[in-house]
Design an enzyme around this catalytic site. Structure first.
Site, mmCIF file in Angstrom:
data_model
loop_
_atom_site.group_PDB
_atom_site.id
_atom_site.type_symbol
_atom_site.label_atom_id
_atom_site.label_comp_id
_atom_site.label_asym_id
_atom_site.label_seq_id
_atom_site.Cartn_x
_atom_site.Cartn_y
_atom_site.Cartn_z
ATOM 1 N N GLY A 80 37.649 42.753 38.210
ATOM 2 C CA GLY A 80 36.984 43.753 39.034
ATOM 3 C C GLY A 80 35.617 43.274 39.488
ATOM 4 O O GLY A 80 35.038 42.348 38.912
ATOM 5 N N ASP A 81 35.132 43.916 40.534
ATOM 6 C CA ASP A 81 33.783 43.631 41.012
ATOM 7 C C ASP A 81 33.140 44.930 41.472
ATOM 8 O O ASP A 81 33.795 45.765 42.115
ATOM 9 C CB ASP A 81 33.802 42.634 42.170
ATOM 10 C CG ASP A 81 32.383 42.306 42.648
ATOM 11 O OD1 ASP A 81 31.719 41.507 41.969
ATOM 12 O OD2 ASP A 81 31.950 42.879 43.661
ATOM 13 N N THR A 82 31.878 45.100 41.127
ATOM 14 C CA THR A 82 31.107 46.260 41.567
ATOM 15 C C THR A 82 29.969 45.763 42.446
ATOM 16 O O THR A 82 29.100 45.023 41.985
ATOM 17 C CB THR A 82 30.545 47.039 40.366
ATOM 18 O OG1 THR A 82 31.631 47.428 39.520
ATOM 19 C CG2 THR A 82 29.810 48.288 40.829
#
Length: 202
Positions: A80-82
């Protein structure tokens, strides 16, 4: 007698690999009722490309992180990436207190976008992605409030310079989207992708 042939050919359940060493993402995955068989740190260049828009950047980061971790037989990779975006600008992580003060001053009294991208690679190598765009609006922050928040230390190293699961939540006057996505992993979308990949989530 039981059918031993059928039992011996039964495929084992997939094993989840979390391509992140973030304790927040691990805690969020565990909320889904699944424990990763291993956690691995993806080693990639996270610098945005010239003129790369935030949505494309977040998706690229999630996909590159997933591919950066070797996938063994029977394993499903989750990454994931935020990304925090102000207009078309990708805001950097708050690597220093000076950067964090600047980020909070820029977010003060304004709406920004938290783009939460996820990538799942299943046991057959099929890649699936989702991205969730959450709008977050901060109240106007005084210099004293910014100083106090920086001093508490929780936002250092975080995207946008804040952690919504901590003291920064009191700055949020409006949120539309996924609260868990702002923390680090949009649970609704993550659960759907993991179920599609064969994880036993009920």
């Amino acid at each position: 007698m039981p059918d031993l042939t059928a039992a011996s050919t039964h495929s084992p359940l997939p094993r989840l690999v979390l391509a992140s060493t973030s304790p927040r993402r691990l805690a969020l995955v565990e909320r889904l009722g699944v424990q990763p068989s291993r956690v691995a740190a993806p080693d990639i260049d996270e610098a945005p490309r010239p003129r790369e828009i935030p949505r494309d950047y977040a998706l690229r980061m999630a996909v590159e992180k997933a591919h950066a971790v070797p996938r063994g037989e029977g394993e499903v990779i989750l990454a994931g990436d935020t990304t925090i975006a102000l207009g078309l600008s990708v805001l950097p992580p708050a690597e220093t207190e000076a950067v964090q003060r600047d980020l909070l001053a820029r977010l003060s009294g304004r709406r920004h976008h938290c783009l939460s991208a996820i990538c799942v690679i299943d046991t057959a190598g099929t890649v699936r992605t989702r991205i969730v765009d959450t709008i977050v609006a901060f109240k106007p922050l005084s210099a004293a409030e910014i100083d106090a928040y920086v001093a508490c230390g929780e936002g250092l190293g975080k995207a946008g310079g804040y952690a919504i699961q901590g003291r920064a939540e009191a700055f949020v006057r409006f949120l539309s989207g996924s609260h868990s996505g702002v923390i680090g992993l949009p649970l609704f979308e993550t659960r759907a992708l993991l179920k599609t990949a064969g994880l036993p989530l009920g």
